[in-house]
Each structure stands twice: as structure tokens, then as C-alpha cells.
Design a protein around this motif. Structure first.
Motif, PDB file in Angstrom:
ATOM      1  N   LYS A 121       0.832  -1.203   0.000  1.00  0.00           N
ATOM      2  CA  LYS A 121       0.000   0.000   0.000  1.00  0.00           C
ATOM      3  C   LYS A 121       0.867   1.254   0.000  1.00  0.00           C
ATOM      4  O   LYS A 121       0.559   2.244  -0.681  1.00  0.00           O
ATOM      5  N   VAL A 122       1.955   1.232   0.765  1.00  0.00           N
ATOM      6  CA  VAL A 122       2.873   2.375   0.788  1.00  0.00           C
ATOM      7  C   VAL A 122       3.458   2.606  -0.606  1.00  0.00           C
ATOM      8  O   VAL A 122       3.502   3.739  -1.105  1.00  0.00           O
ATOM      9  N   LEU A 123       3.906   1.534  -1.254  1.00  0.00           N
ATOM     10  CA  LEU A 123       4.497   1.670  -2.590  1.00  0.00           C
ATOM     11  C   LEU A 123       3.477   2.188  -3.606  1.00  0.00           C
ATOM     12  O   LEU A 123       3.799   3.025  -4.461  1.00  0.00           O
ATOM     13  N   GLU A 124       2.232   1.719  -3.496  1.00  0.00           N
ATOM     14  CA  GLU A 124       1.178   2.208  -4.398  1.00  0.00           C
ATOM     15  C   GLU A 124       0.893   3.685  -4.140  1.00  0.00           C
ATOM     16  O   GLU A 124       0.754   4.479  -5.091  1.00  0.00           O
ATOM     17  N   PHE A 125       0.812   4.049  -2.870  1.00  0.00           N
ATOM     18  CA  PHE A 125       0.563   5.449  -2.516  1.00  0.00           C
ATOM     19  C   PHE A 125       1.701   6.350  -3.006  1.00  0.00           C
ATOM     20  O   PHE A 125       1.464   7.422  -3.562  1.00  0.00           O
TER      21      PHE A 125
END
Length: 367
Positions: free
Chosen positions: A35-39
Motif C-alpha cells: 500500500k505504501v508503494l502504491e501510494f
């Protein structure tokens, strides 16, 4: 009470959190969960840059950026005093000396002319603030930074949706630091992001955010635990998608309020241009030739009428005990004058057109 700011959270954010909790992971040892990488990918695209590094709050973003550009003990960093304490605080925690410069009375942002007056051989960086959501004069500050070989770090904590010279805030800086606190134009509850086009700064930021570790248990740089949890990133992904509509509603409210308040000659109202657009994080007016007592009386009366007006930065950082005793004693006349005359009114997306009408007419009656 109509609050000065409040988050706009819906069912999509709730579902994103529930999905993250049920499927996991909740965090990642290097701060790089899915999720961090997508954000980060989506935020970099929004900001118009190559890299975005998510962290756990806006203050961490500032401190990480300072460390990533090489600010160290003995260096000096030039900063406005008319801002939230975190801007200066991050410099102190990087081991550097805070050097205050005055503001432009029209925009309340760092004055490039005053910056030139305080540059020394020890100056390492300039740290302007996009105050209330309006960009500092970044092109001129970029020229000064290049002239003296300085890093330029932009405090864009309030600038989600701000444009400068037709580009998203942060594009003229070596690194820009954003807050995702609950009052901001978008939120993850707490949280922050640093954006940059510089590959080396990006690499350093990812080290700093996780104890300087390139791989687990192998620290190569001084760092800290600045990781963003997966739940916050999940909220951020949804909020970022909604940001254009949030800013559009803020602008609509600001324009409506301006039409009402321009009837008074006692207020200096905020403005924007086609190239330099406001994020309308705060709609801040100035009581022309007003005293601090008059401003405070207006605030008191507005609150009694259920309007959550606020005066921000009434104690400029250079006047606070720790900074007064340890750093610059330079006089900042424009800063000190603004701190006595400005106040902010609610224009966030939850404020209705009817409430804007009420806010405007109530203030006109008081004036």
C-alpha cells in the motif's frame, strides 16, 4: 460550531482500512509495504516528480529531507519565523542552526530579499513555507540557492493542490515536504510525504526513514523510524483520488467568501492567479491597520456566533523562549506585524454555501 478545518472521510476509506486489516500486511520492515508503494507511486504522479517517499508525519518529512540533502551539525538553514514550529524544529533535530528571515507582507511567505541578507558561508539550505496553501516565491529562491550552492527544501505541508508557475507545488525544490495530518486538504490521520526528482535524495530518504538500513540489520546512514503504516497508505490512496474535488470545493467556498468580504475596505483578502493557484487550506484575511486587540475581539465574537475562526502563528517562532535564547535575534518587522493582524475563516469542503454566506455577513457586521 463551524470548525476551521475537518477531514472528509467516507465509506471508501473505511473499506480500504478494513481490507488492509483483513489481508495485511500492517507494516513492512523497510517501510515499503504494497500500500505504501502504491501510494508513493500515485503521489509522485500527482506532484509531477519522479519520486515520493511516504513517512509517518510531516515533521518527520522535514527532518528526513534535511538529513537527505546533507544538513549536519554546524550548518545553517534559513527559514521563516511565521510558520508552525515543526519547520524550525526539524532543523534543530538535524543538528543545524536556525536562521530566521522575514516574510513578504503580501503573501506571508519567505522574502527572497531578506534571505539574501542572512546567507553566510555556513548556510547549507533554504527552507521556505507555502503558508496557508499559497506557494512561496520558489523561482527566485531557486536562483538564490543556485547562486550560493544551497539546497532548497520546500515545506509544502499545506499545499496539496497549490500550483506555482503552472506546476504543482514542490517542482522548483530539491525536495518538498507534505503533511497528511487530519486538518490538511487530504489526510491519512497522521502521515507525511517527501517528493523529489533527485535520485540520490530519494535513495537517502529511504535510508533515513528506516534507521539508515539498506537491508535488514545493515545500517549505512544515520536515520530514524519514520515508516508509514499500511493502513495510513490505504487511506491516502483513496484521499488522493478525491483531492481534486476537495480543492475545487475549497476554491468555490473561497470565491464566494471573497465576493462577500470585498465589500469591506478594512480587510486584505487572499488572492491567486492563473499560474499561482491557492490550495485554500486556510482562507486568511488581514485586518488592515488593525491592532492585535481588535483582531482578537473579532475572533472572540465570531466564535460566540459558532464560527470557528482562528489566528495562526500569533507567536512567531523567533519570539518563543527556546529559539529566542539559542538562535537569531534579528528583527522581523513584517512577521511581527502580520502575527497581530491576520485570522483565518473556514472554507473546507464540509462548509456549505449557506454557511459561507453566514460567515461572510457575520464578519461584515462585526467590521
Amino acid at each position: 460550531m463551524i470548525p476551521i478545518n475537518m477531514p472528509k472521510i467516507g465509506e471508501e476509506e473505511v473499506q480500504a482500512v478494513m481490507e488492509t486489516i483483513s489481508k495485511g500486511p500492517l507494516t513492512n520492515a523497510l517501510g515499503q509495504g504494497p500500500k505504501v508503494l502504491e501510494f508513493e507511486e500515485k503521489y509522485a504522479k500527482f506532484a509531477g516528480v519522479k519520486h515520493a517517499v511516504a513517512v509517518n508525519n510531516g515533521t518527520a518529512a522535514l527532518n528526513a529531507a534535511l538529513l537527505a540533502v546533507g544538513v549536519k551539525q554546524g550548518d545553517e538553514v534559513i527559514v521563516p519565523s511565521f510558520t508552525f514550529i515543526a519547520t524550525a524544529e526539524a532543523i534543530v533535530f538535524a543538528g543545524a542552526k536556525v536562521v530566521f528571515a522575514d516574510i513578504d507582507p503580501e503573501t506571508f511567505t519567505l522574502s527572497p530579499e531578506d534571505v539574501k541578507q542572512v546567507v553566510t558561508r555556513k548556510t547549507k539550505a533554504i527552507l521556505p513555507v507555502d503558508l496557508y496553501g499559497y506557494s512561496a516565491d520558489m523561482k527566485t529562491l531557486r536562483e538564490i540557492a543556485e547562486q550560493y550552492g544551497l539546497a532548497l527544501i520546500e515545506d509544502a505541508a499545506q499545499a496539496h493542490g497549490t500550483t506555482y508557475q503552472g506546476k504543482p507545488a514542490g517542482c522548483f525544490a530539491d525536495a518538498a515536504c507534505w503533511s497528511l495530518y487530519a486538518s490538511k486538504n487530504i489526510t491519512t490521520g497522521e502521515g507525511g510525504v517527501i517528493t523529489t526528482d533527485d535520485d540520490k535524495i530519494d535513495e537517502n530518504l529511504r535510508l533515513v526513514r528506516n534507521h539508515g538500513e539498506k537491508t535488514k540489520y545493515t545500517s549505512v546512514l544515520m536515520g530514524n523510524n519514520y515508516r508509514m503504516p499500511e493502513i495510513e497508505a490505504a487511506i491516502g490512496i483513496v484521499q488522493l483520488k478525491k483531492l481534486p474535488s476537495f480543492v475545487a470545493k475549497r476554491r468555490q467556498n473561497a470565491q464566494q467568501l471573497t465576493k462577500i468580504l470585498q465589500q469591506s475596505k478594512r480587510l486584505k483578502l487572499p488572492t491567486e492567479t492563473e499560474l499561482n493557484q491557492h490550495s485554500w487550506y486556510l482562507y486568511t484575511v488581514r485586518l488592515i491597520d488593525g491592532t492585535e486587540e481588535q483582531r482578537n475581539f473579532i475572533l472572540k465574537e465570531l466564535k460566540q456566533k459558532d464560527i470557528g475562526a482562528e489566528a495562526y502563528y500569533i507567536n512567531p517562532i523567533n519570539t518563543m523562549e527556546f529559539y529566542r535564547n539559542n538562535f537569531s535575534s534579528k528583527k522581523l518587522p513584517e512577521t511581527e506585524k502580520a502575527a497581530k493582524q491576520v485570522f483565518s475563516l473556514p472554507v473546507h469542503p464540509n462548509v456549505t454555501s449557506e454557511q459561507i454566506e453566514y460567515i461572510g455577513k457575520t464578519l461584515l457586521a462585526l467590521l
